[in-house]
Scaffold this active site. Structure first.
Site, PDB file in Angstrom:
ATOM      1  N   MET A 264       0.758  25.436  11.807  1.00 37.96           N
ATOM      2  CA  MET A 264       1.842  24.658  11.328  1.00 37.96           C
ATOM      3  C   MET A 264       1.204  23.427  11.151  1.00 37.96           C
ATOM      4  SD  MET A 264       4.776  24.348  10.741  1.00 37.96           S
ATOM      5  CE  MET A 264       5.659  22.975  10.192  1.00 37.96           C
ATOM      6  N   ASN A 266       2.311  20.083  11.062  1.00 42.52           N
ATOM      7  CA  ASN A 266       2.985  18.827  11.628  1.00 42.52           C
ATOM      8  C   ASN A 266       2.327  17.514  11.547  1.00 42.52           C
ATOM      9  OD1 ASN A 266       4.809  20.746  13.403  1.00 42.52           O
ATOM     10  ND2 ASN A 266       2.534  20.851  14.404  1.00 42.52           N
ATOM     11  N   HIS A 298      -4.992  25.220   4.085  1.00 39.94           N
ATOM     12  CA  HIS A 298      -3.748  25.223   3.928  1.00 39.94           C
ATOM     13  C   HIS A 298      -2.884  24.298   4.437  1.00 39.94           C
ATOM     14  CE1 HIS A 298      -0.027  27.695   3.079  1.00 39.94           C
ATOM     15  NE2 HIS A 298       0.417  27.129   4.050  1.00 39.94           N
ATOM     16  N   GLU A 299      -3.307  24.108   5.833  1.00 33.66           N
ATOM     17  CA  GLU A 299      -2.150  23.192   6.666  1.00 33.66           C
ATOM     18  C   GLU A 299      -2.584  21.853   6.311  1.00 33.66           C
ATOM     19  OE1 GLU A 299      -0.056  24.574   7.968  1.00 33.66           O
ATOM     20  OE2 GLU A 299      -0.963  26.678   8.021  1.00 33.66           O
ATOM     21  N   HIS A 302      -0.905  20.830   3.120  1.00 33.29           N
ATOM     22  CA  HIS A 302       0.395  20.258   3.289  1.00 33.29           C
ATOM     23  C   HIS A 302       0.645  18.851   3.672  1.00 33.29           C
ATOM     24  CE1 HIS A 302       2.810  23.897   3.142  1.00 33.29           C
ATOM     25  NE2 HIS A 302       2.528  24.513   4.158  1.00 33.29           N
ATOM     26  N   GLU A 321       5.458  25.853   0.087  1.00 29.91           N
ATOM     27  CA  GLU A 321       4.504  27.004   0.390  1.00 29.91           C
ATOM     28  C   GLU A 321       3.755  27.732  -0.813  1.00 29.91           C
ATOM     29  OE1 GLU A 321       3.570  27.420   3.025  1.00 29.91           O
ATOM     30  OE2 GLU A 321       5.152  26.283   4.376  1.00 29.91           O
TER      31      GLU A 321
HETATM   32  N1  ARG Z   1       4.776  26.007   7.597  1.00 27.28           N
HETATM   33  C1  ARG Z   1       3.766  26.887   7.975  1.00 27.28           C
HETATM   34  C2  ARG Z   1       2.612  27.038   7.169  1.00 27.28           C
HETATM   35  O1  ARG Z   1       3.025  27.650   5.960  1.00 27.28           O
HETATM   36  C3  ARG Z   1       4.482  28.139   8.519  1.00 27.28           C
HETATM   37  C4  ARG Z   1       5.390  28.011   9.643  1.00 27.28           C
HETATM   38  C5  ARG Z   1       6.431  28.956   9.601  1.00 27.28           C
HETATM   39  N2  ARG Z   1       7.135  28.992  11.011  1.00 27.28           N
HETATM   40  C6  ARG Z   1       8.359  29.667  11.278  1.00 27.28           C
HETATM   41  N3  ARG Z   1       8.642  29.609  12.386  1.00 27.28           N
HETATM   42  N4  ARG Z   1       8.749  30.351  10.273  1.00 27.28           N
HETATM   43  O2  ARG Z   1       1.740  27.099   7.303  1.00 27.28           O
HETATM   44 ZN    ZN Z   2       2.293  26.675   4.714  1.00 28.16          ZN
END
Ligand code: ARG
Ligand code: ZN
Length: 857
Positions: A264, A266, A298-299, A302, A321
């Site tokens: 994730m 964050n 990827h993270e 973001h 995404e």
């Molecule tokens: N945004 C995150 C990623 O693509 C995925 C988080 C998805 N979490 C969820 N509970 N749906 O790396």
């Molecule tokens: Zn993602």
């Protein structure tokens, strides 16, 4: 008791928030059962909402499973009582202009088994707020179009206390963090634990010094080096390729053992499933290393595509995404091999997204409605979302793509944007009309592209016809714009037309190529230029010709793939023997030292049993998973016998001397060597695999050997020694659990899985461990579809058991049932019985009940 009607959220019903947030201050006093969260939120009426400006709009705050201690507005205590999903403050109780909302709530992270919101994992506090987890932490407008700077104070005796942004102060028992970049609540994060850091630094191109930390549990710090290296390469790549620089003084990553998804993003505090951070040669395979590199990237990516520019609402999920997957795929291609990466990505797309698109769970890249948004973190939103961006780039060209992206960052930085905004920057940057292109976002289903051709008097004509089958809720499928990359080869193997992108916009369209001295061999959909299914009657000779001569590596691999499928289809449906021409073609690839070993390994890999079921079904057959398994095994043995000499030579030639390194070159050799071993094991009684297992100093070679042995019904001693060595390492033991289900013979699959779940170390509340068995059974096609229906029952039992604790993971794994309509009436009946049984379970979560009802149709 009557169940409440399921809520449906619709894109068409979007309304802007009544109030915006100017700033948030949060204070956490951590305790496993009694964490106190105090919030101070500065609201102002949203100028885009006349009712709020006029003082007639209520303020609705989301909040779930919160014990409200006190709430106040501008210091005046509120009488309002929350309902099950939040708190409404009537317009009459709101001051005319900006105001301060304060609340104090109590939550119990220790009993939070859903792993959403604030929860505990092995004594450590952590959060997962995307998509709608923040509402389990405190009352807040938990929607991505409300963005605000956050100040966070954490009080706890644990030594490491982290949140988003930069650390602004700390002392014994407390820490304060300030994130100056306005963000939605889903990007909030908090971590507290007895953690150690693997630290490094990065200097951005403008000279900003960034402290980098990967926080892990004590004992794991020697498995962070690869992730750190991948992070630094990602930071550099985003500067070089997209002109994007990091924007805080610190970037923290935390590895957590209990995590529903991969990772994730964050802000400034990425939280990862430990499986996608921790790696050492002894514990992680080459594929693990590659995945860690991709997910770290990827993270990190973001930070710009997701955080600085976020999504207006969850229907726009693909905005962040799809783009971020596209970016991580490009990055991995740059780090490794574009050809190999493209083939791997297409394999995944077909296995997961094409399957999804062909069944009851089909939905557009931008869905129009949902009941539970967590059910839409899918291959369609992610992987097809990335394909759509690849097509856009192909249509406008690299240079215009870069200009459009620059405009996107310039125009929408700090905003919550939509797909319309995204397409508009491309229209403005290129002058193109993207009305038709937008169908890729709004229309579900994989287009079929029928290709026929003519040749006369030096002119070659390609006739293309597109058709997309109806999907749930979308009977009509107007034609889309499809970029079809083609090249033409002369019969002598020379390329007469280098790759050209044909832009198909009509249902049927023809394209002519003049001045050809002989009928050319077409190479169609080079580089997999669009996520479509090509249908073309073609001869085995022509496929073999392309496998030998095509200049486009994807198409070359695809030709071999087509041959393999054709051979397998005939073996399954007609009882045919493996075509000698195919075996020869494979042999030629195997021996061709001018080819990248990783590419050769991919060409030697046969289509999976599930892929064959999908292929047979699409061709109008009713696939029998048992027979597919038996015939595919027969093909593997035929290849092994036919190519024995070459396989042995390759096995020796590909041995990688010296200490293990995870780079693509060494990994490619190991992949080819492992592919050779898998075949050789079919004819040497397991001798080579036993030796390899015994001497392997890395997990890649150990697992190759063990898998090969299990595939011939051996490996018991090796499994035992593996367990003895790794029993205390959960991530490695997950592999051990998976192997025994994935490589079980069809008759043993359910029994093996059941026995594994009876072990005391089957910690089923841990999502990785749950997936290691329950996810694996769905991946063993012949075992899962065993005619007894045992595996179906087994999966349903476990979904019913997990759902009350962790609905998100239960719902995700339920998708294994989505292919039921492919199969015979008996299997359909068995699966539908299980779907009905799950549906009838009292108190089913919104997550699982939405999935089950979509699959039941
Ligand atoms: N945004 C995150 C990623 O693509 C995925 C988080 C998805 N979490 C969820 N509970 N749906 O790396
Ligand atoms: Zn993602």
């Amino acid at each position: 008791m009557k169940e409440a009607a399921p809520r449906t959220i619709r894109l068409a019903e979007y309304t802007p928030p009544s109030h915006l947030v100017e700033g948030v201050e949060l204070q956490f006093t951590l305790a496993p059962r009694t964490t106190r969260v105090r919030s101070a939120i500065r609201f102002r009426p949203n100028p885009a909402r006349p009712d709020a400006v006029a003082g007639t709009a209520d303020l609705r705050l989301d909040g779930e499973a919160l014990t409200l201690i006190r709430a106040a507005i501008d210091g005046t205590v509120l009488a309002a009582a929350p309902d099950a999903t939040g708190l409404t403050i009537p317009a009459a109780a709101l001051p005319a202009g900006p105001f301060l909302f304060e609340a104090e709530v109590e939550i119990a992270p220790e009993t939070n088994t859903a792993l959403e919101g604030l929860y505990m994992s092995k004594g450590m506090y952590c959060t997962q707020c995307e998509a709608e987890g923040f509402r389990k932490i405190t009352f807040y407008p938990d929607r991505p179009d409300v963005m605000a700077p956050f100040k966070v104070r954490i009080e706890s005796d644990l030594p490491v206390l982290l949140s988003n942004g930069d650390a602004v102060g700390q002392g014994p028992g407390w820490a304060e963090w300030h994130d100056p970049w306005p963000k939605p609540a889903y990007l909030f994060a908090l971590v507290a634990g007895d953690l150690v850091a693997h630290s490094d630094r990065f200097t951005t191109r403008s000279g900003r010094e960034v402290a980098l930390n990967i926080w892990v549990r004590r004992g794991d710090e020697d498995r962070c080096a690869y992730a750190m290296d991948a992070l630094k390469r990602s930071m550099k790549w985003d500067e070089d390729t997209y002109g994007r620089e990091y924007d805080l003084d610190v970037f923290n990553i935390v590895a957590v053992d209990d995590f529903n998804m991969g990772a994730m993003e964050n802000k400034g505090l990425n939280i990862f499933n430990s499986k996608y951070v921790l790696a050492s040669p002894e514990t992680a395979t080459d594929d693990d290393f590659a995945r860690i590199e991709a997910i770290i990237a990827h993270e990190y990516f973001h930070n710009w595509t997701g955080n600085r520019i976020t999504c207006r609402d969850w229907f726009q999920l693909c905005l962040k995404e799809g783009l971020t997957v596209f970016r991580d795929q490009s990055f991995s291609g740059d780090m490794r091999s574009h050809a190999v990466k493209r083939i791997e990505d297409v394999l995944t797309l077909r296995a997961r997204q094409f399957r999804e698109d062909a069944g009851p769970l089909a939905h557009p890249v931008r869905p129009a409605s949902y009941q539970e948004i967590n059910n839409f973190y899918t291959a369609t939103v992610y992987e097809k979302g990335a394909e759509v961006i690849g097509m856009l780039k192909r249509l406008v060209g690299d240079e215009a793509y870069r200009r459009a992206l620059d405009l996107y960052f310039e125009r929408h930085d700090g905003e919550a944007a939509t797909i319309e905004d995204w397409l508009k920057v491309f229209e403005d940057a290129t002058g193109r009309d993207l009305t038709q292109f937008k169908r890729w976002y709004t229309d579900a289903g994989t287009p079929h592209l029928r290709v026929t051709d003519d040749y006369r008097d030096g002119t070659y004509v390609l006739h293309l016809e597109q058709q997309t089958l109806p999907t749930p809720g979308q009977p009509e499928k107007p034609p889309r714009v499809i970029p079809v990359a083609v090249g033409l080869l002369n019969p002598n193997g020379d390329e007469v037309l280098p790759t050209r992108v044909l832009e198909m916009t009509e249902a049927r369209q023809s394209f002519s190529f003049e001045g050809l001295s002989a009928r050319p061999v077409p190479s169609i959909l080079r580089g997999f230029s669009a996520p479509v299914i090509v249908e073309r009657e073609t001869s085995a000779e022509e496929r073999a010709f392309l496998l030998a001569h095509d200049t486009d590596p994807f198409s070359r691999w695809e030709a071999g793939r087509g041959l393999a499928k054709e051979v397998l289809v005939r073996m399954v449906t007609e009882g045919a023997d493996p075509a000698p021409g195919f075996l020869e073609g494979l042999g030629a690839i195997l021996r061709d030292d001018s080819l990248d070993p990783a590419f050769r390994a991919l060409t030697l890999r046969l289509p999976s049993e599930d892929d064959m079921a999908q292929t047979l079904h699409a061709a109008g057959h009713v696939p029998d998973p048992t027979r597919i398994h038996v015939r595919r095994e027969a093909l593997i043995e035929a290849i092994a016998r036919h190519l024995a000499g070459a396989l042995g030579a390759t096995y020796s030639a590909m041995s990688v001397p010296g200490p293990y390194t995870p780079d693509a070159g060494a990994a490619g050799k190991r992949a080819l060597r492992g592919a050779a071993l898998a075949y050789l094991t079919r004819i040497d009684g397991g001798a080579a695999a036993k030796v390899q297992y015994g001497v392997a100093d890395n997990m890649t070679e150990a697992l190759q050997a063990l898998s090969a042995l299990l595939d011939i019904g051996q490996g018991a001693a090796e499994l035992a020694s593996f367990e003895a060595r790794w029993r205390d390492d959960a991530l490695v033991m997950d592999k051990w659990f998976t192997l025994q289900v994935l490589h079980a013979a069809p008759d043993d699959c359910a029994a093996n899985a059941r026995a594994l779940t009876e072990r005391s170390d089957f910690d089923w509340k841990n999502p990785n461990r749950f997936r290691s068995v329950i996810g694996a059974i769905a991946a063993n096609a012949a075992g899962f579809h065993h005619p007894s229906g045992d595996s179906y029952r087994f999966l349903a039992d476990w979904l019913i058991r997990l759902d009350p604790l962790n609905p998100q993971t239960a719902a995700r794994l339920s998708a294994a049932f989505d292919s039921w309509a492919r199969y015979d009436a008996d299997r359909q009946g068995l699966i539908r019985d299980q779907l009905a049984r799950i549906a009838a379970t009292p108190g089913l979560s919104r997550d699982l009940s939405e999935m089950i009802s979509r699959m039941r149709g």
